[in-house]
Each structure stands twice: as structure tokens, then as C-alpha cells.
Motif scaffolding. Structure first.
Motif, PDB file in Angstrom:
ATOM      1  N   ALA A  69     -37.132  23.438   4.784  1.00 45.84           N
ATOM      2  CA  ALA A  69     -37.041  24.903   4.787  1.00 45.84           C
ATOM      3  C   ALA A  69     -37.300  25.466   6.180  1.00 45.84           C
ATOM      4  CB  ALA A  69     -38.024  25.481   3.779  1.00 45.84           C
ATOM      5  N   ALA A  70     -38.306  24.914   6.884  1.00 50.21           N
ATOM      6  CA  ALA A  70     -38.606  25.381   8.238  1.00 50.21           C
ATOM      7  C   ALA A  70     -37.472  25.031   9.194  1.00 50.21           C
ATOM      8  CB  ALA A  70     -39.916  24.759   8.715  1.00 50.21           C
ATOM      9  N   PHE A  71     -36.887  23.856   9.014  1.00 54.47           N
ATOM     10  CA  PHE A  71     -35.758  23.445   9.845  1.00 54.47           C
ATOM     11  C   PHE A  71     -34.585  24.404   9.655  1.00 54.47           C
ATOM     12  CE2 PHE A  71     -31.846  21.111  10.673  1.00 54.47           C
ATOM     13  CZ  PHE A  71     -32.130  20.446  11.856  1.00 54.47           C
ATOM     14  N   ARG A  72     -34.316  24.782   8.417  1.00 55.96           N
ATOM     15  CA  ARG A  72     -33.215  25.716   8.118  1.00 55.96           C
ATOM     16  C   ARG A  72     -33.486  27.080   8.745  1.00 55.96           C
ATOM     17  NH1 ARG A  72     -31.206  26.150   2.049  1.00 55.96           N
ATOM     18  NH2 ARG A  72     -29.489  24.821   2.800  1.00 55.96           N
ATOM     19  N   ARG A  73     -34.744  27.574   8.655  1.00 61.05           N
ATOM     20  CA  ARG A  73     -35.070  28.871   9.258  1.00 61.05           C
ATOM     21  C   ARG A  73     -34.877  28.836  10.762  1.00 61.05           C
ATOM     22  NH1 ARG A  73     -39.322  28.697   5.424  1.00 61.05           N
ATOM     23  NH2 ARG A  73     -40.770  27.948   7.032  1.00 61.05           N
ATOM     24  N   ALA A  74     -35.329  27.739  11.393  1.00 62.40           N
ATOM     25  CA  ALA A  74     -35.192  27.615  12.842  1.00 62.40           C
ATOM     26  C   ALA A  74     -33.723  27.548  13.246  1.00 62.40           C
ATOM     27  CB  ALA A  74     -35.933  26.374  13.330  1.00 62.40           C
ATOM     28  N   LEU A  75     -32.933  26.862  12.438  1.00 61.76           N
ATOM     29  CA  LEU A  75     -31.505  26.741  12.718  1.00 61.76           C
ATOM     30  C   LEU A  75     -30.834  28.108  12.656  1.00 61.76           C
ATOM     31  CD1 LEU A  75     -29.289  24.617  13.237  1.00 61.76           C
ATOM     32  CD2 LEU A  75     -28.932  24.519  10.768  1.00 61.76           C
ATOM     33  N   ARG A  76     -31.158  28.874  11.638  1.00 61.03           N
ATOM     34  CA  ARG A  76     -30.561  30.203  11.497  1.00 61.03           C
ATOM     35  C   ARG A  76     -31.031  31.133  12.608  1.00 61.03           C
ATOM     36  NH1 ARG A  76     -31.363  30.833   4.914  1.00 61.03           N
ATOM     37  NH2 ARG A  76     -29.538  29.578   4.321  1.00 61.03           N
ATOM     38  N   SER A  77     -32.307  31.013  12.981  1.00 61.76           N
ATOM     39  CA  SER A  77     -32.848  31.859  14.035  1.00 61.76           C
ATOM     40  C   SER A  77     -32.185  31.562  15.371  1.00 61.76           C
ATOM     41  CB  SER A  77     -34.357  31.651  14.147  1.00 61.76           C
ATOM     42  OG  SER A  77     -34.889  32.383  15.234  1.00 61.76           O
ATOM     43  N   THR A 108     -29.989  34.230  17.765  1.00 60.21           N
ATOM     44  CA  THR A 108     -30.592  34.724  19.006  1.00 60.21           C
ATOM     45  C   THR A 108     -30.047  34.086  20.260  1.00 60.21           C
ATOM     46  OG1 THR A 108     -32.385  33.102  18.852  1.00 60.21           O
ATOM     47  CG2 THR A 108     -32.755  35.251  17.854  1.00 60.21           C
ATOM     48  N   MET A 109     -29.337  32.941  20.109  1.00 59.11           N
ATOM     49  CA  MET A 109     -28.838  32.238  21.285  1.00 59.11           C
ATOM     50  C   MET A 109     -27.388  31.838  21.055  1.00 59.11           C
ATOM     51  SD  MET A 109     -32.015  29.710  22.173  1.00 59.11           S
ATOM     52  CE  MET A 109     -31.082  28.949  23.498  1.00 59.11           C
ATOM     53  N   ARG A 110     -26.640  31.732  22.134  1.00 56.68           N
ATOM     54  CA  ARG A 110     -25.269  31.259  22.043  1.00 56.68           C
ATOM     55  C   ARG A 110     -25.208  29.749  21.977  1.00 56.68           C
ATOM     56  NH1 ARG A 110     -22.551  33.225  27.132  1.00 56.68           N
ATOM     57  NH2 ARG A 110     -20.805  32.034  26.253  1.00 56.68           N
ATOM     58  N   GLY A 111     -26.314  29.062  22.292  1.00 57.77           N
ATOM     59  CA  GLY A 111     -26.323  27.605  22.303  1.00 57.77           C
ATOM     60  C   GLY A 111     -27.728  27.082  22.240  1.00 57.77           C
ATOM     61  N   PRO A 112     -27.898  25.742  22.255  1.00 54.53           N
ATOM     62  CA  PRO A 112     -29.197  25.143  22.039  1.00 54.53           C
ATOM     63  C   PRO A 112     -30.112  25.129  23.234  1.00 54.53           C
ATOM     64  CG  PRO A 112     -27.546  23.446  22.313  1.00 54.53           C
ATOM     65  CD  PRO A 112     -26.822  24.752  22.286  1.00 54.53           C
ATOM     66  N   PHE A 113     -29.641  25.505  24.454  1.00 53.16           N
ATOM     67  CA  PHE A 113     -30.478  25.408  25.633  1.00 53.16           C
ATOM     68  C   PHE A 113     -30.571  26.736  26.365  1.00 53.16           C
ATOM     69  CE2 PHE A 113     -28.755  21.097  25.232  1.00 53.16           C
ATOM     70  CZ  PHE A 113     -29.924  20.369  25.280  1.00 53.16           C
ATOM     71  N   LYS A 114     -31.710  26.988  26.959  1.00 49.82           N
ATOM     72  CA  LYS A 114     -31.852  28.003  27.991  1.00 49.82           C
ATOM     73  C   LYS A 114     -32.624  27.350  29.125  1.00 49.82           C
ATOM     74  CE  LYS A 114     -31.842  32.462  25.587  1.00 49.82           C
ATOM     75  NZ  LYS A 114     -32.656  33.633  25.271  1.00 49.82           N
ATOM     76  N   THR A 115     -32.122  27.483  30.359  1.00 52.04           N
ATOM     77  CA  THR A 115     -32.805  26.870  31.492  1.00 52.04           C
ATOM     78  C   THR A 115     -32.903  27.896  32.605  1.00 52.04           C
ATOM     79  OG1 THR A 115     -30.729  26.049  32.408  1.00 52.04           O
ATOM     80  CG2 THR A 115     -31.880  24.602  30.924  1.00 52.04           C
ATOM     81  N   GLY A 116     -34.013  28.633  32.619  1.00 54.70           N
ATOM     82  CA  GLY A 116     -34.176  29.640  33.631  1.00 54.70           C
ATOM     83  C   GLY A 116     -33.084  30.677  33.506  1.00 54.70           C
TER      84      GLY A 116
END
Length: 273
Positions: free
Chosen positions: A248-256, A260-268
């Protein structure tokens, strides 16, 4: 004529980069259907398949590289790549003197891949040391790698059965009977060749399937049964043991992350998709 690429040079769309200690890490994205011609990289490096898949051709054969696989490249290895369905994202790491090229694809290597991705995503003061430890373990794993040609056919058959029938209630006794090998010998040989137990690989295959299904709206109890778990509680216990979080937590994080992001990484200042 083959292109010769220097350190940190890659085809594809560069999404972000970091220097952590003596290691340089960069993320590249490739569109579906993209074809990279024959080329060589002057320095050895490792590629972690973050998402997607691709086919890599070498002078000695081909590698089908999938999500969470790690491809170790020796310097000056000649290869070409074709990217398959959907966007493919790769994390490339320079800084380790790999002397052989191998495709590492098992749950143990998958855990190393996930840890490298996490260090890139969320670096801190200890990340250079963590990267060093992970790359050393990767070097040893590659050095000890046993090529498929050295793997007994019956053992490869067992692995194939696990991959094809992981949703079924498989047991070590049933698998050993299928290939007519003593269960004890099967268990020892499997761990030696693949770096994990039969049960460990079975669990990881089921968890990987569940992760994919969690992107849908399917009920957890349905996902549990479809993945081969006895019930939802069995899925939750195994999933938390493998990932550190509940389904359930994994699903919430995936949806979040999707919202909120266009992809899985933000680097600076970079946004990495």
C-alpha cells in the motif's frame, strides 16, 4: 567506422549527472525504437537499467538487458544497442576498472542496482563511500560470474521454470523431480551459480510482478493471488521484507511521484526522467 566515446560520453538524451568521490554517474534516456550504431567506450563502466529494456549486440553475442539488470563493460568493448518498447532510462557509472564484460541479472545484482539508483537520487555525505562499496561488490560479482555456457543445462531449465511459472505453488522437491536431480544438490548448485536460493529468486520474481501490478487500481488481494502469494497478508509480509515498505505504501509513493515529478530523478537543477 566505429565511434569512440570518452569518459561520461553516451548516446541518448542526457538527463543529469553527479560526481561522487572518484566515481562519475550520469543518467541517459532513449526513445523506443532508437538504434545506436557500433561504438566503443574508452574506459570501463557499468550500466544500471533503471527502466525499460534494450538489446545489446557484441562481437561475441547479444544481451537482453532488462530493468534492474547491470551490464558491466570492459574498456574498448565494441557493441551496438537497439531500444525496445517504451522509454528506457539508464544509470551509467565510471570509475571501476572492470576487465571483463558481462550481463548480471539476478535478485542479488538487482539489489545492488537499486542501491546505486538510491545513492544517485538522494546523495549525502556518506554517498561516496557507499558508491565505492557497491562498485567493489559489483566488481567481485562480475569477476566470479559464470557464463551461461558453463551452467549445467538442467540448472538453466530450473531457472527458466521459475521465470515462467513463479505464480504457481512451486517447491524445491517438485523442481528437483522435474530435472531428476537431488534437492540438496539442486539447492547448492543454484545458489553457487545465481547468487541466491531457489526460494529467494521465487520471492523476487513474485515481488517484481506485484510492483508492476501496483501501478494499476487492482485490489491488493487480487494482486497477491495473481503473483502467486497465498493471500494478501503473505504478499504484505514478503513485499515489506524485500523492499522495506508495504504494498500500500509503495502504491501511494508511486502515485505521488507520478503526480509531482515528470520522472524518477531530480539532480540539483537537472530533472531526470
Amino acid at each position: 567506422m566505429n565511434a569512440t566515446l570518452q569518459r561520461d560520453e553516451f548516446f541518448g538524451c542526457r538527463l543529469g549527472a553527479r560526481a561522487l568521490g572518484t566515481y562519475s554517474l550520469s543518467v541517459t534516456r532513449y526513445e523506443p525504437g532508437a538504434v545506436i550504431p557500433w561504438h566503443v567506450h574508452r574506459e570501463p563502466y557499468a550500466t544500471v537499467v533503471v527502466s525499460g529494456s534494450y538489446l545489446e549486440e557484441t562481437t561475441t553475442g547479444s544481451r537482453h538487458c532488462r530493468e534492474r539488470d547491470v551490464v558491466v563493460h570492459a574498456g574498448d568493448e565494441r557493441h551496438a544497442d537497439t531500444f525496445l518498447h517504451g522509454n528506457t532510462t539508464c544509470l551509467n557509472v565510471h570509475g571501476m576498472a572492470f576487465d571483463r564484460s558481462v550481463l548480471l541479472s539476478n535478485p542479488r545484482t538487482g539489489a545492488l542496482a537499486s542501491n546505486l539508483i538510491d545513492e544517485f537520487r538522494r546523495p549525502d555525505a556518506h554517498s561516496p563511500m557507499a558508491i565505492e562499496a557497491l562498485m567493489l561488490e559489483l566488481f567481485v560479482t562480475a569477476a566470479r560470474f559464470v557464463s551461461p555456457s558453463q551452467t549445467p543445462r538442467w540448472l538453466a531449465d530450473v531457472r527458466r521454470l521459475l521465470q515462467e511459472r513463479f505464480q504457481e505453488p512451486l517447491t524445491l522437491s517438485a523442481l528437483s523431480a522435474t530435472v531428476d536431480i537431488h534437492p540438496g544438490h539442486l539447492a547448492r548448485a543454484f545458489r553457487q551459480h545465481y547468487g541466491t536460493t531457489v526460494g529467494g529468486m521465487l520471492r523476487e520474481l513474485r515481488v517484481a510482478f506485484a510492483k508492476q501490478r501496483l501501478a494499476s487500481a487492482a485490489p491488493l488481494r487480487e494482486i497477491a493471488i495473481d503473483a502467486g502469494f497465498a493471500d494478501q497478508s503473505h504478499l504484505t509480509r514478503t513485499f515489506r521484507r524485500s523492499t522495506g515498505v508495504t504494498p500500500a505504501a509503495f502504491r501511494r509513493a508511486l502515485r505521488s511521484s507520478r503526480s509531482t515529478m515528470r520522472g524518477p530523478f531530480k539532480t540539483g537543477a537537472d530533472r531526470v526522467e
